[in-house]
Scaffold this motif. Structure first.
Motif, PDB file in Angstrom:
ATOM      1  N   LEU A 194      13.383 -75.104-124.762  1.00  0.00           N
ATOM      2  CA  LEU A 194      14.823 -74.750-124.660  1.00  0.00           C
ATOM      3  C   LEU A 194      15.945 -75.897-124.117  1.00  0.00           C
ATOM      4  O   LEU A 194      16.904 -76.158-125.010  1.00  0.00           O
ATOM      5  CB  LEU A 194      15.318 -72.852-124.175  1.00  0.00           C
ATOM      6  N   ASP A 195      15.681 -76.028-123.410  1.00  0.00           N
ATOM      7  CA  ASP A 195      16.045 -77.186-122.451  1.00  0.00           C
ATOM      8  C   ASP A 195      16.711 -78.400-123.578  1.00  0.00           C
ATOM      9  O   ASP A 195      17.160 -79.156-123.637  1.00  0.00           O
ATOM     10  CB  ASP A 195      15.932 -77.516-121.488  1.00  0.00           C
ATOM     11  N   GLY A 229       4.316 -81.061-117.726  1.00  0.00           N
ATOM     12  CA  GLY A 229       4.222 -79.930-117.688  1.00  0.00           C
ATOM     13  C   GLY A 229       4.735 -79.508-118.370  1.00  0.00           C
ATOM     14  O   GLY A 229       6.195 -78.453-117.609  1.00  0.00           O
ATOM     15  N   ALA A 230       5.571 -78.993-119.410  1.00  0.00           N
ATOM     16  CA  ALA A 230       6.534 -78.361-120.248  1.00  0.00           C
ATOM     17  C   ALA A 230       6.448 -76.738-120.020  1.00  0.00           C
ATOM     18  O   ALA A 230       5.159 -76.866-119.924  1.00  0.00           O
ATOM     19  CB  ALA A 230       6.868 -79.024-121.466  1.00  0.00           C
ATOM     20  N   GLU A 231       7.114 -76.638-119.575  1.00  0.00           N
ATOM     21  CA  GLU A 231       6.951 -75.055-119.869  1.00  0.00           C
ATOM     22  C   GLU A 231       7.756 -74.532-121.176  1.00  0.00           C
ATOM     23  O   GLU A 231       8.480 -74.983-121.408  1.00  0.00           O
ATOM     24  CB  GLU A 231       7.476 -73.923-119.000  1.00  0.00           C
ATOM     25  N   PHE A 234      17.764 -78.341-126.540  1.00  0.00           N
ATOM     26  CA  PHE A 234      19.550 -78.483-126.250  1.00  0.00           C
ATOM     27  C   PHE A 234      20.063 -79.608-126.833  1.00  0.00           C
ATOM     28  O   PHE A 234      20.903 -80.103-127.077  1.00  0.00           O
ATOM     29  CB  PHE A 234      20.162 -77.156-125.245  1.00  0.00           C
ATOM     30  N   ARG A 235      19.125 -80.391-126.012  1.00  0.00           N
ATOM     31  CA  ARG A 235      19.532 -81.952-125.063  1.00  0.00           C
ATOM     32  C   ARG A 235      19.636 -82.761-126.992  1.00  0.00           C
ATOM     33  O   ARG A 235      20.526 -83.819-126.715  1.00  0.00           O
ATOM     34  CB  ARG A 235      18.761 -82.153-124.056  1.00  0.00           C
ATOM     35  N   ALA A 245      14.658 -84.143-118.922  1.00  0.00           N
ATOM     36  CA  ALA A 245      14.509 -82.446-118.301  1.00  0.00           C
ATOM     37  C   ALA A 245      12.902 -81.673-118.251  1.00  0.00           C
ATOM     38  O   ALA A 245      13.690 -80.728-117.087  1.00  0.00           O
ATOM     39  CB  ALA A 245      14.414 -81.849-120.330  1.00  0.00           C
ATOM     40  N   LEU A 246      11.919 -82.983-117.439  1.00  0.00           N
ATOM     41  CA  LEU A 246      11.052 -82.552-117.343  1.00  0.00           C
ATOM     42  C   LEU A 246      10.462 -83.066-115.480  1.00  0.00           C
ATOM     43  O   LEU A 246       9.781 -82.872-115.128  1.00  0.00           O
ATOM     44  CB  LEU A 246       9.936 -82.628-118.536  1.00  0.00           C
ATOM     45  N   ASP A 247      12.148 -83.207-115.397  1.00  0.00           N
ATOM     46  CA  ASP A 247      11.820 -84.160-114.043  1.00  0.00           C
ATOM     47  C   ASP A 247      10.758 -85.040-113.950  1.00  0.00           C
ATOM     48  O   ASP A 247      10.003 -85.059-112.792  1.00  0.00           O
ATOM     49  CB  ASP A 247      11.984 -82.653-113.362  1.00  0.00           C
ATOM     50  N   LYS A 263      21.425 -79.194-135.241  1.00  0.00           N
ATOM     51  CA  LYS A 263      20.458 -77.706-134.910  1.00  0.00           C
ATOM     52  C   LYS A 263      19.180 -77.939-135.307  1.00  0.00           C
ATOM     53  O   LYS A 263      18.534 -78.629-136.388  1.00  0.00           O
ATOM     54  CB  LYS A 263      21.367 -76.912-136.003  1.00  0.00           C
ATOM     55  N   ILE A 272      10.692 -72.341-120.943  1.00  0.00           N
ATOM     56  CA  ILE A 272      11.762 -72.730-121.020  1.00  0.00           C
ATOM     57  C   ILE A 272      12.107 -74.404-121.110  1.00  0.00           C
ATOM     58  O   ILE A 272      13.033 -74.342-121.349  1.00  0.00           O
ATOM     59  CB  ILE A 272      11.949 -72.121-119.281  1.00  0.00           C
ATOM     60  N   ASP A 273      11.033 -75.017-121.166  1.00  0.00           N
ATOM     61  CA  ASP A 273      11.975 -76.497-120.726  1.00  0.00           C
ATOM     62  C   ASP A 273      12.047 -76.433-122.306  1.00  0.00           C
ATOM     63  O   ASP A 273      13.079 -78.023-122.525  1.00  0.00           O
ATOM     64  CB  ASP A 273      10.646 -77.302-120.178  1.00  0.00           C
TER      65      ASP A 273
END
Lengths: 138, 405
Positions: free
Chosen positions: A53-54, A46-48, A57-58, A27-29, A66, A50-51
């Motif tokens: 959220l990703d 370096g997570a933001e 979900f993963r 997710a964070l490359d 949930k 928006i990350d």
């Protein structure tokens, strides 16, 4: 005699850690070797916002659960706004996560700083509290 | 108010099914390679046309300043960022922070593939119920199964957004969605911005990927898979164009494609100031909004308007590049002949496939390097009636005009 239950749990926990680390790395490359148990997702990887959220979900897709948003943001400290309780849990965290870069954090860690404490360990602990310690997709 | 009317192209970049760079693409075209093959991005076997012109084996990572953003991009956005980065490099533009505030982006594109696979899986896993009338159920059962980033990936303006982020283009930013005319229209839009003083430089072009179930479904319903695509050169075309345009032995069909072609445009005065190599000048542009059916008469009017604006009424040779589908071949040839006394035709869809909003721009870039006329007319025509035309004059010596004067 070896404690096979502990050994089994250690094996399962190791698998869980590896799975979570892989999700975070993807997710964070980040290369897998950079994702350690106590790496701060924000400060080290370096997570933001928006990350997250990703990542949520993963995790939900992988483990079939949930995850309420506030659960992850508050990390191992829990969803509390009480400064005294937060301080108490920070003390516990310092003991459980000695390898974490606590020197980067302010002397008085408040609720606004909690996202920076989210690590792979934080996520693993959360999943184990949710009963993800055996079975599941992994 | 026109600040600087003389607009030039000083850089170009492209990612196409025949090459991951503009140079590789041109070389493959001259070797008469054809990019058609059975589609691999999805199972197209249920459609009348199951082939595609896909960009294969492309890794956009080297073109991303922030590679983590790649997860927020679809194929056409990755192509757009790569082509734009290559155009910026080709232009040898290294602006100051203030210059970056004046660097604009405009991308012509169409709808994304909506990550059809993920969407289909979410629909299937929801139990297959009919959610048409129950939006709450749809949100809860289907959207819940899609990554929340799904919308950010698929919004049409994400291509221009990511180009701006990765290249630090902090000037005006726009997305044009006039169907297959969008890429060509973006060039005219960019020229207008510079002339009006809105910015000092623009990265403009087209980026698209029409290889997905929703697009194929639309093409089939529109009957595009029923028509033969005429890849033959226009009547009277000289041998030099025939070496670029496919001979009769190559397949004639409408084959969807993908890719990106981007230009770096600026005023001639700025190009002179920084000693840039001028590739071509943009001397005219016009667009026509869509009509229910595309008409050659309307396209002819747009072309004539541009020829007048460019001052090309003297009958000197013009190369007409780009797509005029779905007009019959005879109409297209007649149109080509009505544009001027000597019109050569360049249409690369028989080799590159139809790259939707990107088509026309790729043809223009190839024509700039390879055509044997100084004057180039680039046309983008959408099957919904949108038409965009740009007139460009090549600079064969590739020398800054300031040095010549």
């Amino acid at each position: 005699m070896p404690d096979t239950r502990c050994e089994r749990r250690g094996l399962v926990s190791g698998l869980l850690v590896a799975r979570v680390a892989a999700i975070v790395a993807d997710a964070l490359d980040q290369p897998p070797e950079r994702v350690h148990l106590h790496s701060s997702l924000i400060d080290d990887l370096g997570a933001e916002s928006i990350d997250f959220l990703d990542i949520v979900f993963r995790l939900e897709s992988t483990f079939g659960i949930k995850i309420p948003e506030e659960d992850l943001w508050s990390g191992s400290v829990g969803a509390t706004a009480d400064p005294a309780i937060i301080a108490e849990r920070i003390v516990e965290l310092r003991q459980r996560m000695p390898a974490f870069a606590w020197d980067r954090m302010p002397a008085a860690i408040g609720r606004e700083h909690l996202p920076r404490l989210i690590t792979v360990q934080t996520i693993v602990d959360y999943l184990e509290r949710r009963g993800i310690d055996q079975g599941g997709e992994f | 108010m026109i600040v600087d009317a003389d607009i030039v192209i000083t850089g170009a970049g492209a990612v196409t099914p025949l090459g991951h760079t503009l140079a590789a693409t041109r070389a493959a075209i001259c070797r008469r390679e054809v990019a058609f093959a059975p589609a691999t991005l999805f199972d197209a076997s249920g459609f009348r046309e199951s082939r595609a012109a896909e960009v294969r084996g492309f890794d956009a990572r080297e073109h991303f300043r922030f590679p983590k953003a790649i997860k927020l991009t679809d194929r056409r956005t990755r192509f757009a960022v790569a082509a734009a980065a290559m155009a910026l490099t080709d232009a040898r533009w290294s602006g100051s922070s203030a210059d970056h505030e004046q660097l604009a982006v405009v991308v012509g594109t169409s709808a994304s593939d909506m990550q059809a696979g993920d969407l289909a899986r979410a629909l299937v896993s929801s139990g297959g119920e009919n959610f048409v009338a129950d939006t709450r159920a749809f949100a809860g059962r289907v959207l819940d199964r899609l990554n929340p980033l799904w919308l950010l990936v698929n919004l049409p303006n994400m291509a221009s957004a990511h180009v701006a982020i990765q290249l630090e283009a902090r000037g005006p930013n726009s997305t044009i969605m006039s169907d297959w005319a969008a890429g060509v229209q973006s060039i005219g839009e960019a020229a207008d911005w510079i002339r009006a003083g809105e910015c000092s430089a623009v990265i403009a072009g087209g980026a698209d990927s029409g290889i997905h179930p929703f697009a194929y479904g639309g093409y089939e319903q529109a009957g595009l898979f029923d028509r033969a695509h005429d890849g033959e050169p226009a009547l009277g075309a000289p041998p030099s164009i025939r070496t670029l345009v496919a001979p009769a032995s190559l397949p004639a069909a409408f084959v969807p494609g993908e890719g990106a072609a981007m230009l770096f445009m600026e005023s001639a005065s700025r190009a002179r100031q920084r000693g840039a190599t001028v590739i071509a000048r943009v001397v005219g542009s016009a667009t026509r909004a869509g009509a229910p059916e595309p008409t050659m008469a309307a396209a002819e009017r747009v072309i004539e308007d541009v020829i007048v604006e460019a001052g090309w009424g003297d009958g000197r040779p013009i190369t007409l590049a780009g797509s005029l589908l779905p007009a019959p071949a005879q109409e297209r040839d007649g149109l080509a002949l009505r544009c001027g006394a000597d019109v050569r035709r360049l249409d690369l869809r028989c080799q590159l496939g139809h790259s939707m909003a990107c088509s026309g721009v790729i043809d223009l870039l190839v024509a700039i390097a390879s055509a044997d006329t100084e004057r180039l007319l680039c046309v983008g025509a959408g099957h919904s009636g949108h038409v965009a035309v740009v007139a460009v004059e090549r600079c064969p010596t590739h020398a800054a005009r300031g040095a010549a004067s």
